[in-house]
Write a protein that holds these residues in place. Structure first.
Motif, PDB file in Angstrom:
ATOM      1  N   GLN A 120      -7.803  15.073  -4.674  1.00 62.32           N
ATOM      2  CA  GLN A 120      -6.969  16.216  -5.036  1.00 62.32           C
ATOM      3  C   GLN A 120      -6.007  16.564  -3.896  1.00 62.32           C
ATOM      4  O   GLN A 120      -4.816  16.827  -4.136  1.00 62.32           O
ATOM      5  N   GLU A 121      -6.491  16.566  -2.674  1.00 64.19           N
ATOM      6  CA  GLU A 121      -5.663  16.932  -1.525  1.00 64.19           C
ATOM      7  C   GLU A 121      -4.479  15.980  -1.361  1.00 64.19           C
ATOM      8  O   GLU A 121      -3.403  16.391  -0.905  1.00 64.19           O
ATOM      9  N   HIS A 122      -4.680  14.712  -1.730  1.00 65.40           N
ATOM     10  CA  HIS A 122      -3.596  13.732  -1.599  1.00 65.40           C
ATOM     11  C   HIS A 122      -2.705  13.689  -2.837  1.00 65.40           C
ATOM     12  O   HIS A 122      -1.832  12.823  -2.930  1.00 65.40           O
ATOM     13  N   GLY A 123      -2.932  14.586  -3.771  1.00 67.21           N
ATOM     14  CA  GLY A 123      -2.098  14.642  -4.952  1.00 67.21           C
ATOM     15  C   GLY A 123      -2.302  13.499  -5.916  1.00 67.21           C
ATOM     16  O   GLY A 123      -1.383  13.138  -6.669  1.00 67.21           O
ATOM     17  N   LEU A 124      -3.512  12.926  -5.929  1.00 72.85           N
ATOM     18  CA  LEU A 124      -3.798  11.814  -6.828  1.00 72.85           C
ATOM     19  C   LEU A 124      -4.127  12.344  -8.221  1.00 72.85           C
ATOM     20  O   LEU A 124      -4.389  13.531  -8.416  1.00 72.85           O
ATOM     21  N   ASN A 125      -4.102  11.438  -9.184  1.00 75.69           N
ATOM     22  CA  ASN A 125      -4.290  11.833 -10.581  1.00 75.69           C
ATOM     23  C   ASN A 125      -5.681  11.551 -11.116  1.00 75.69           C
ATOM     24  O   ASN A 125      -6.127  12.215 -12.057  1.00 75.69           O
ATOM     25  N   SER A 126      -6.362  10.537 -10.564  1.00 78.68           N
ATOM     26  CA  SER A 126      -7.595  10.075 -11.195  1.00 78.68           C
ATOM     27  C   SER A 126      -8.543   9.466 -10.176  1.00 78.68           C
ATOM     28  O   SER A 126      -8.181   9.246  -9.012  1.00 78.68           O
ATOM     29  N   VAL A 127      -9.742   9.183 -10.655  1.00 80.71           N
ATOM     30  CA  VAL A 127     -10.731   8.487  -9.844  1.00 80.71           C
ATOM     31  C   VAL A 127     -11.386   7.395 -10.685  1.00 80.71           C
ATOM     32  O   VAL A 127     -11.380   7.427 -11.912  1.00 80.71           O
ATOM     33  N   GLU A 128     -11.939   6.428  -9.983  1.00 85.23           N
ATOM     34  CA  GLU A 128     -12.757   5.364 -10.564  1.00 85.23           C
ATOM     35  C   GLU A 128     -14.093   5.383  -9.838  1.00 85.23           C
ATOM     36  O   GLU A 128     -14.124   5.401  -8.603  1.00 85.23           O
ATOM     37  N   VAL A 129     -15.186   5.391 -10.588  1.00 89.74           N
ATOM     38  CA  VAL A 129     -16.510   5.581 -10.001  1.00 89.74           C
ATOM     39  C   VAL A 129     -17.383   4.372 -10.305  1.00 89.74           C
ATOM     40  O   VAL A 129     -17.442   3.906 -11.457  1.00 89.74           O
ATOM     41  N   ALA A 130     -18.067   3.875  -9.281  1.00 88.77           N
ATOM     42  CA  ALA A 130     -18.972   2.736  -9.436  1.00 88.77           C
ATOM     43  C   ALA A 130     -20.339   3.207  -9.927  1.00 88.77           C
ATOM     44  O   ALA A 130     -20.816   4.279  -9.547  1.00 88.77           O
ATOM     45  N   THR A 131     -20.949   2.377 -10.755  1.00 88.85           N
ATOM     46  CA  THR A 131     -22.217   2.755 -11.389  1.00 88.85           C
ATOM     47  C   THR A 131     -23.403   1.906 -10.950  1.00 88.85           C
ATOM     48  O   THR A 131     -24.528   2.174 -11.374  1.00 88.85           O
ATOM     49  N   GLY A 132     -23.166   0.877 -10.122  1.00 91.30           N
ATOM     50  CA  GLY A 132     -24.297   0.067  -9.683  1.00 91.30           C
ATOM     51  C   GLY A 132     -23.926  -1.379  -9.445  1.00 91.30           C
ATOM     52  O   GLY A 132     -22.776  -1.708  -9.194  1.00 91.30           O
ATOM     53  N   ASN A 133     -24.929  -2.263  -9.527  1.00 94.25           N
ATOM     54  CA  ASN A 133     -24.795  -3.685  -9.194  1.00 94.25           C
ATOM     55  C   ASN A 133     -24.451  -3.838  -7.720  1.00 94.25           C
ATOM     56  O   ASN A 133     -25.214  -3.412  -6.875  1.00 94.25           O
ATOM     57  N   TRP A 134     -23.295  -4.399  -7.368  1.00 93.12           N
ATOM     58  CA  TRP A 134     -23.013  -4.593  -5.942  1.00 93.12           C
ATOM     59  C   TRP A 134     -22.760  -3.288  -5.205  1.00 93.12           C
ATOM     60  O   TRP A 134     -22.875  -3.232  -3.981  1.00 93.12           O
ATOM     61  N   SER A 135     -22.373  -2.262  -5.907  1.00 97.75           N
ATOM     62  CA  SER A 135     -22.231  -0.944  -5.289  1.00 97.75           C
ATOM     63  C   SER A 135     -23.578  -0.230  -5.285  1.00 97.75           C
ATOM     64  O   SER A 135     -24.376  -0.384  -6.213  1.00 97.75           O
ATOM     65  N   GLU A 136     -23.811   0.551  -4.268  1.00 95.28           N
ATOM     66  CA  GLU A 136     -25.006   1.401  -4.245  1.00 95.28           C
ATOM     67  C   GLU A 136     -24.840   2.631  -5.123  1.00 95.28           C
ATOM     68  O   GLU A 136     -25.759   3.444  -5.242  1.00 95.28           O
ATOM     69  N   ALA A 137     -23.680   2.753  -5.746  1.00 96.22           N
ATOM     70  CA  ALA A 137     -23.385   3.856  -6.675  1.00 96.22           C
ATOM     71  C   ALA A 137     -23.725   5.213  -6.069  1.00 96.22           C
ATOM     72  O   ALA A 137     -24.511   5.983  -6.624  1.00 96.22           O
ATOM     73  N   PRO A 138     -23.099   5.552  -4.928  1.00 94.30           N
ATOM     74  CA  PRO A 138     -23.424   6.825  -4.279  1.00 94.30           C
ATOM     75  C   PRO A 138     -22.971   8.042  -5.054  1.00 94.30           C
ATOM     76  O   PRO A 138     -23.423   9.158  -4.786  1.00 94.30           O
ATOM     77  N   HIS A 139     -22.070   7.855  -6.022  1.00 95.90           N
ATOM     78  CA  HIS A 139     -21.465   8.999  -6.709  1.00 95.90           C
ATOM     79  C   HIS A 139     -21.842   9.091  -8.182  1.00 95.90           C
ATOM     80  O   HIS A 139     -21.277   9.935  -8.900  1.00 95.90           O
ATOM     81  N   ALA A 140     -22.752   8.246  -8.640  1.00 98.08           N
ATOM     82  CA  ALA A 140     -23.137   8.291 -10.056  1.00 98.08           C
ATOM     83  C   ALA A 140     -24.566   7.796 -10.224  1.00 98.08           C
ATOM     84  O   ALA A 140     -24.898   6.695  -9.786  1.00 98.08           O
ATOM     85  N   ASP A 141     -25.406   8.603 -10.847  1.00 96.37           N
ATOM     86  CA  ASP A 141     -26.762   8.201 -11.230  1.00 96.37           C
ATOM     87  C   ASP A 141     -26.682   7.701 -12.665  1.00 96.37           C
ATOM     88  O   ASP A 141     -26.699   8.493 -13.616  1.00 96.37           O
ATOM     89  N   LEU A 142     -26.580   6.391 -12.825  1.00 96.52           N
ATOM     90  CA  LEU A 142     -26.279   5.816 -14.124  1.00 96.52           C
ATOM     91  C   LEU A 142     -27.315   6.179 -15.177  1.00 96.52           C
ATOM     92  O   LEU A 142     -26.968   6.615 -16.286  1.00 96.52           O
TER      93      LEU A 142
END
Length: 321
Positions: free
Chosen positions: A23-45
C-alpha cells in the motif's frame, strides 16, 4: 496494467506488514504463496480452504488496504517421482481456495518427472546421447500430458486459470515447451506466467518470447537477472553454484533495473510488447536479489515499474499477433 507484490519477496514480514508495504508503494495487488517450495508464511492453506471465516478475514486484510489478490502461487514439482503427490495436493487445494476467494489465477510450474523408474527428477537439456530423447518422450507423453489434461479439467471445473512459469530445471523451461503444454492441456485454462528472468539467463530474447506466447500470457512476474561476464565467459550459463554466492556465479537474480544492460529501457519495452499482444493484467514484483535488502529492492522495483507501466486502456484495440 497494475503493479503488484509477491508477498514472499518479504517473507520475513508479518502478512499485515507486507500488505502495508504494498500500500505504501502505491501498488494495486498482491500474490500470495500457499505452499510447496514456499514455506507459505502468509497463508495457512488448510485453514483457508476449510473455514469461510478465515477466508473472510484473509480477504478483508487485503481489501481494507485498497489491494486485490491477483493470484495464488503453488510453485512446486507435482511430477516428482516421489514427492509429486504431496505437491499435487497443495496445487488442488490452492485451486479450490482460489475459486472460493474468486481469485482468477493460480501460478505454478510444469513439474519435472524422472526417467521411468527414477526416484529423482531428470532435466533433459540435450538431444545426445540418444537415450535422452527416450527419457524426454516418456516425461511428456506418459507423465506430463496425462497429468496436465486432468489438472486442467479440475481447474476448469473451479473456474480458475493455471499460469505456468517456465523455469530451468522444469519440463517447461522455454516458449516452445510452454506452447506444447498449452496445446496439450487446453488453452482456455492453461497459459503462461511470464517471468522473464528465467528465460533471460538461458539466452532467450524476451520481446520474441512475448510475441510467441501472445494471448497465452495469463500473468506476469517482474524479476531481473545480471550476467556476470567473468564467470559466464569461462563456464557458460549453466550454473550449479548457490544463489547466495552471487560473486562466483555466471548469473544472478537481481533487483529490477540493476541487471539487464538496457535498464529501465528494457522494462519499458517489456510492458509495451505486453500491451501489443493484448496483456492488461498485473506486473507482480518478485525480489530474490542476494545483495539488495528486500525492502529496498521492492521499493526500487515499484518506482521503476510505475515509470513504465501503461495504466490506461488505449483508444483502439491492438491487433492479435
Amino acid at each position: 496494467m497494475e503493479i503488484g507484490l509477491i508477498t514472499d519477496s518479504v517473507s520475513h514480514l508479518p502478512f499485515e506488514t507486507a500488505l502495508d508495504l504494498a500500500q505504501e508503494h502505491g501498488l494495486n495487488s498482491v500474490e500470495v504463496a500457499t505452499g510447496n517450495w514456499s514455506e507459505a508464511p502468509h497463508a495457512d492453506l488448510d485453514t483457508l480452504v476449510s473455514s469461510a471465516d478465515a477466508r473472510a478475514e484473509f480477504a478483508e486484510k487485503i481489501s481494507s488496504r485498497g489491494l486485490t489478490l491477483s493470484a495464488l502461487n503453488a510453485n512446486g514439482n507435482q511430477l516428482h517421482p516421489v514427492s509429486g503427490q504431496a505437491h499435487d495436493a497443495v496445487i488442488r487445494k490452492t485451486v479450490e481456495l482460489a475459486s472460493a476467494l474468486d481469485v482468477p489465477t493460480v501460478v505454478l510450474m510444469s513439474g519435472l518427472p524422472g526417467a521411468k523408474g527414477d526416484t529423482n527428477p531428470n532435466w533433459i537439456t540435450t538431444a545426445w546421447p540418444p537415450e535422452n530423447l527416450d527419457v524426454l518422450a516418456y516425461q511428456w507423453n506418459e507423465v506430463a500430458i496425462p497429468y496436465w489434461k486432468e489438472l486442467a479439467a479440475f481447474a476448469r471445473d473451479h473456474d480458475v486459470k493455471l499460469a505456468v512459469e517456465a523455469c530451468g530445471g522444469q519440463l517447461v523451461h522455454n516458449a516452445s515447451a510452454m506452447l506444447r503444454l498449452i496445446d496439450s492441456a487446453g488453452a482456455d485454462v492453461v497459459g503462461a506466467n511470464l517471468d522473464p528472468s528465467h528465460l533471460m539467463w538461458m539466452g532467450a530474447d524476451i520481446p520474441t518470447v512475448i510475441r510467441a506466447l501472445g494471448t497465452s500470457i495469463f500473468h506476469v512476474h517482474a524479476k531481473d537477472i545480471r550476467i556476470n561476464s567473468w564467470t559466464a565467459q569461462r563456464d557458460g550459463l549453466l550454473d550449479t553454484g548457490p544463489l547466495t554466492d552471487p560473486l562466483g556465479r555466471a548469473w544472478n537474480y537481481v533487483t529490477l533495473g540493476l541487471g539487464h544492460p538496457a535498464g529501465a529501457t528494457f522494462w519499458a519495452d517489456f510492458v509495451y510488447n505486453l500491451r501489443a499482444v493484448g496483456y492488461y493484467g498485473t506486473l507482480n514484483i518478485e525480489h530474490e536479489d542476494a545483495l539488495v535488502n528486500s525492502l529496498e529492492g521492492v521499493g526500487r522495483a515499484a518506482t521503476l515499474l510505475k515509470q513504465v507501466a501503461l495504466v490506461e486502456a488505449p483508444d483502439w484495440t491492438p491487433a492479435k499477433i
